[in-house]
Design a protein around this motif. Structure first.
Motif, PDB file in Angstrom:
ATOM      1  N   SER A 201      49.257  53.198   8.019  1.00 32.16           N
ATOM      2  CA  SER A 201      49.050  54.619   7.780  1.00 32.16           C
ATOM      3  C   SER A 201      50.120  55.363   8.573  1.00 32.16           C
ATOM      4  O   SER A 201      50.567  54.895   9.617  1.00 32.16           O
ATOM      5  CB  SER A 201      47.655  55.045   8.217  1.00 32.16           C
ATOM      6  OG  SER A 201      47.463  54.773   9.590  1.00 32.16           O
ATOM      7  N   VAL A 202      50.536  56.538   8.071  1.00 29.72           N
ATOM      8  CA  VAL A 202      51.594  57.305   8.716  1.00 29.72           C
ATOM      9  C   VAL A 202      51.123  58.705   9.077  1.00 29.72           C
ATOM     10  O   VAL A 202      51.312  59.162  10.195  1.00 29.72           O
ATOM     11  CB  VAL A 202      52.850  57.395   7.805  1.00 29.72           C
ATOM     12  CG1 VAL A 202      53.906  58.302   8.406  1.00 29.72           C
ATOM     13  CG2 VAL A 202      53.422  56.008   7.538  1.00 29.72           C
ATOM     14  N   SER A 203      50.490  59.407   8.126  1.00 29.75           N
ATOM     15  CA  SER A 203      50.154  60.811   8.326  1.00 29.75           C
ATOM     16  C   SER A 203      48.883  61.159   7.569  1.00 29.75           C
ATOM     17  O   SER A 203      48.648  60.638   6.475  1.00 29.75           O
ATOM     18  CB  SER A 203      51.327  61.668   7.824  1.00 29.75           C
ATOM     19  OG  SER A 203      51.000  63.033   7.802  1.00 29.75           O
ATOM     20  N   LEU A 204      48.093  62.062   8.149  1.00 32.38           N
ATOM     21  CA  LEU A 204      46.911  62.568   7.460  1.00 32.38           C
ATOM     22  C   LEU A 204      47.238  63.809   6.637  1.00 32.38           C
ATOM     23  O   LEU A 204      46.583  64.086   5.639  1.00 32.38           O
ATOM     24  CB  LEU A 204      45.812  62.902   8.472  1.00 32.38           C
ATOM     25  CG  LEU A 204      45.237  61.708   9.233  1.00 32.38           C
ATOM     26  CD1 LEU A 204      44.260  62.186  10.298  1.00 32.38           C
ATOM     27  CD2 LEU A 204      44.575  60.731   8.285  1.00 32.38           C
ATOM     28  N   SER A 205      48.231  64.580   7.066  1.00 33.84           N
ATOM     29  CA  SER A 205      48.585  65.810   6.366  1.00 33.84           C
ATOM     30  C   SER A 205      50.097  65.992   6.366  1.00 33.84           C
ATOM     31  O   SER A 205      50.659  66.383   7.383  1.00 33.84           O
ATOM     32  CB  SER A 205      47.901  67.003   7.040  1.00 33.84           C
ATOM     33  OG  SER A 205      48.172  68.192   6.327  1.00 33.84           O
ATOM     34  N   PRO A 206      50.778  65.638   5.270  1.00 34.83           N
ATOM     35  CA  PRO A 206      50.209  65.101   4.032  1.00 34.83           C
ATOM     36  C   PRO A 206      49.768  63.650   4.233  1.00 34.83           C
ATOM     37  O   PRO A 206      50.235  62.987   5.162  1.00 34.83           O
ATOM     38  CB  PRO A 206      51.377  65.184   3.043  1.00 34.83           C
ATOM     39  CG  PRO A 206      52.603  65.044   3.888  1.00 34.83           C
ATOM     40  CD  PRO A 206      52.256  65.718   5.198  1.00 34.83           C
ATOM     41  N   PRO A 207      48.906  63.147   3.353  1.00 33.85           N
ATOM     42  CA  PRO A 207      48.429  61.774   3.489  1.00 33.85           C
ATOM     43  C   PRO A 207      49.533  60.779   3.087  1.00 33.85           C
ATOM     44  O   PRO A 207      49.870  60.661   1.908  1.00 33.85           O
ATOM     45  CB  PRO A 207      47.236  61.712   2.531  1.00 33.85           C
ATOM     46  CG  PRO A 207      47.507  62.782   1.519  1.00 33.85           C
ATOM     47  CD  PRO A 207      48.272  63.855   2.232  1.00 33.85           C
ATOM     48  N   LEU A 208      50.100  60.090   4.082  1.00 38.01           N
ATOM     49  CA  LEU A 208      51.211  59.173   3.833  1.00 38.01           C
ATOM     50  C   LEU A 208      50.910  57.781   4.376  1.00 38.01           C
ATOM     51  O   LEU A 208      50.288  57.634   5.425  1.00 38.01           O
ATOM     52  CB  LEU A 208      52.498  59.685   4.496  1.00 38.01           C
ATOM     53  CG  LEU A 208      53.017  61.040   4.053  1.00 38.01           C
ATOM     54  CD1 LEU A 208      54.234  61.431   4.904  1.00 38.01           C
ATOM     55  CD2 LEU A 208      53.382  61.035   2.575  1.00 38.01           C
ATOM     56  N   VAL A 209      51.391  56.768   3.655  1.00 35.18           N
ATOM     57  CA  VAL A 209      51.323  55.369   4.071  1.00 35.18           C
ATOM     58  C   VAL A 209      52.706  54.761   3.883  1.00 35.18           C
ATOM     59  O   VAL A 209      53.539  55.298   3.143  1.00 35.18           O
ATOM     60  CB  VAL A 209      50.277  54.572   3.253  1.00 35.18           C
ATOM     61  CG1 VAL A 209      48.870  55.078   3.534  1.00 35.18           C
ATOM     62  CG2 VAL A 209      50.570  54.625   1.763  1.00 35.18           C
ATOM     63  N   LEU A 210      52.947  53.633   4.547  1.00 34.73           N
ATOM     64  CA  LEU A 210      54.212  52.937   4.329  1.00 34.73           C
ATOM     65  C   LEU A 210      53.975  51.448   4.222  1.00 34.73           C
ATOM     66  O   LEU A 210      52.965  50.916   4.681  1.00 34.73           O
ATOM     67  CB  LEU A 210      55.232  53.250   5.426  1.00 34.73           C
ATOM     68  CG  LEU A 210      55.073  52.675   6.826  1.00 34.73           C
ATOM     69  CD1 LEU A 210      55.449  51.206   6.920  1.00 34.73           C
ATOM     70  CD2 LEU A 210      55.950  53.458   7.783  1.00 34.73           C
ATOM     71  N   TRP A 211      54.935  50.802   3.571  1.00 38.58           N
ATOM     72  CA  TRP A 211      54.965  49.350   3.490  1.00 38.58           C
ATOM     73  C   TRP A 211      56.413  48.957   3.268  1.00 38.58           C
ATOM     74  O   TRP A 211      57.254  49.816   2.961  1.00 38.58           O
ATOM     75  CB  TRP A 211      54.020  48.808   2.415  1.00 38.58           C
ATOM     76  CG  TRP A 211      54.378  49.183   1.014  1.00 38.58           C
ATOM     77  CD1 TRP A 211      54.175  50.386   0.396  1.00 38.58           C
ATOM     78  CD2 TRP A 211      55.007  48.345   0.048  1.00 38.58           C
ATOM     79  NE1 TRP A 211      54.636  50.346  -0.892  1.00 38.58           N
ATOM     80  CE2 TRP A 211      55.149  49.102  -1.133  1.00 38.58           C
ATOM     81  CE3 TRP A 211      55.458  47.033   0.060  1.00 38.58           C
ATOM     82  CZ2 TRP A 211      55.730  48.574  -2.295  1.00 38.58           C
ATOM     83  CZ3 TRP A 211      56.023  46.514  -1.092  1.00 38.58           C
ATOM     84  CH2 TRP A 211      56.149  47.283  -2.257  1.00 38.58           C
ATOM     85  N   ALA A 212      56.733  47.691   3.444  1.00 37.63           N
ATOM     86  CA  ALA A 212      58.109  47.232   3.306  1.00 37.63           C
ATOM     87  C   ALA A 212      58.181  46.042   2.366  1.00 37.63           C
ATOM     88  O   ALA A 212      57.339  45.148   2.406  1.00 37.63           O
ATOM     89  CB  ALA A 212      58.680  46.870   4.669  1.00 37.63           C
ATOM     90  N   ALA A 213      59.213  46.057   1.524  1.00 37.79           N
ATOM     91  CA  ALA A 213      59.448  44.965   0.576  1.00 37.79           C
ATOM     92  C   ALA A 213      60.737  44.240   0.956  1.00 37.79           C
ATOM     93  O   ALA A 213      61.757  44.874   1.224  1.00 37.79           O
ATOM     94  CB  ALA A 213      59.556  45.508  -0.846  1.00 37.79           C
ATOM     95  N   ASP A 214      60.678  42.926   0.977  1.00 30.81           N
ATOM     96  CA  ASP A 214      61.838  42.094   1.270  1.00 30.81           C
ATOM     97  C   ASP A 214      62.857  42.256   0.139  1.00 30.81           C
ATOM     98  O   ASP A 214      62.543  42.006  -1.019  1.00 30.81           O
ATOM     99  CB  ASP A 214      61.389  40.637   1.392  1.00 30.81           C
ATOM    100  CG  ASP A 214      62.479  39.688   1.825  1.00 30.81           C
ATOM    101  OD1 ASP A 214      63.679  39.998   1.665  1.00 30.81           O
ATOM    102  OD2 ASP A 214      62.133  38.602   2.325  1.00 30.81           O
ATOM    103  N   LYS A 215      64.070  42.657   0.467  1.00 29.99           N
ATOM    104  CA  LYS A 215      65.102  42.877  -0.547  1.00 29.99           C
ATOM    105  C   LYS A 215      65.456  41.607  -1.306  1.00 29.99           C
ATOM    106  O   LYS A 215      65.903  41.673  -2.441  1.00 29.99           O
ATOM    107  CB  LYS A 215      66.365  43.451   0.095  1.00 29.99           C
ATOM    108  CG  LYS A 215      66.212  44.865   0.592  1.00 29.99           C
ATOM    109  CD  LYS A 215      67.511  45.308   1.246  1.00 29.99           C
ATOM    110  CE  LYS A 215      67.398  46.686   1.846  1.00 29.99           C
ATOM    111  NZ  LYS A 215      68.628  47.049   2.571  1.00 29.99           N
ATOM    112  N   SER A 216      65.247  40.444  -0.688  1.00 30.48           N
ATOM    113  CA  SER A 216      65.592  39.189  -1.363  1.00 30.48           C
ATOM    114  C   SER A 216      64.517  38.747  -2.352  1.00 30.48           C
ATOM    115  O   SER A 216      64.738  37.828  -3.134  1.00 30.48           O
ATOM    116  CB  SER A 216      65.854  38.082  -0.341  1.00 30.48           C
ATOM    117  OG  SER A 216      64.651  37.725   0.324  1.00 30.48           O
TER     118      SER A 216
END
Length: 171
Positions: A54-69
């Motif tokens: 989770s990143v932020s409640l306002s605005p509601p933000l989440v993050l994740w990471a994808a392996d470029k390979s």
């Protein structure tokens, strides 16, 4: 094992010659397990991900990471919408299925939202997101999503620690 009998710590400076050590050190942080899904020109796709936060409640933000390979990375780098599914301890097979292939939806209870994103039912939590930003993160792309719809239920979490799946129960 008490503090006096623990093995000594391994100290190192990360470089291209010891990526396994760094991976093992990262693995000392227990995480939840998610499956991220999106619509694509090749049909619905998904991938198992433990780099969720989770990143932020306002605005509601989440993050994740994808392996470029990863062969699946391009689907998510370009997706305008995606869903993050937090898995329960009963969903280890689902986790393993999406770790192996992008279209591991067979036999799952799946619906589709208004943006065409596949939604897996019966997860501990689900976050339907619109793309907010993407950032270069070395060998990964960091995807930031704005949550447009969420749901949750009670249950025990599927976890990942030191390269192994486990579970955490509620107290």
């Amino acid at each position: 094992m008490n503090m006096q009998t623990r093995p000594p710590a391994i100290s190192f400076q990360p470089d291209d010659q010891n990526t396994r050590l760094l991976r093992d050190a990262f693995g000392r942080f227990a995480t939840g397990v998610t499956v991220v899904t999106a619509a694509s020109e090749d049909g619905p796709v998904g991938m198992t991900v433990n780099s969720f936060s989770s990143v932020s409640l306002s605005p509601p933000l989440v993050l994740w990471a994808a392996d470029k390979s990863s062969r699946r990375s391009s689907y998510f780098e370009t997706a305008e919408h995606f869903a993050i599914h937090v898995l329960s301890n009963e969903q280890a097979d689902l986790c393993k299925g999406f770790a192996k292939e992008a279209q591991a939806f067979e036999g799952l209870d799946v619906t589709t939202n208004a943006q065409g994103v596949p939604l897996i039912e019966n997860c501990l939590a689900r976050f339907e997101c619109s793309r907010f930003a993407a950032y270069d993160g070395g060998d990964h792309v960091i995807l930031l999503g704005q949550v447009i719809n969420a749901e949750m239920r009670e249950g025990e979490a599927l976890t990942f620690f030191a390269g192994k799946l486990g579970q955490i129960g509620q107290s």
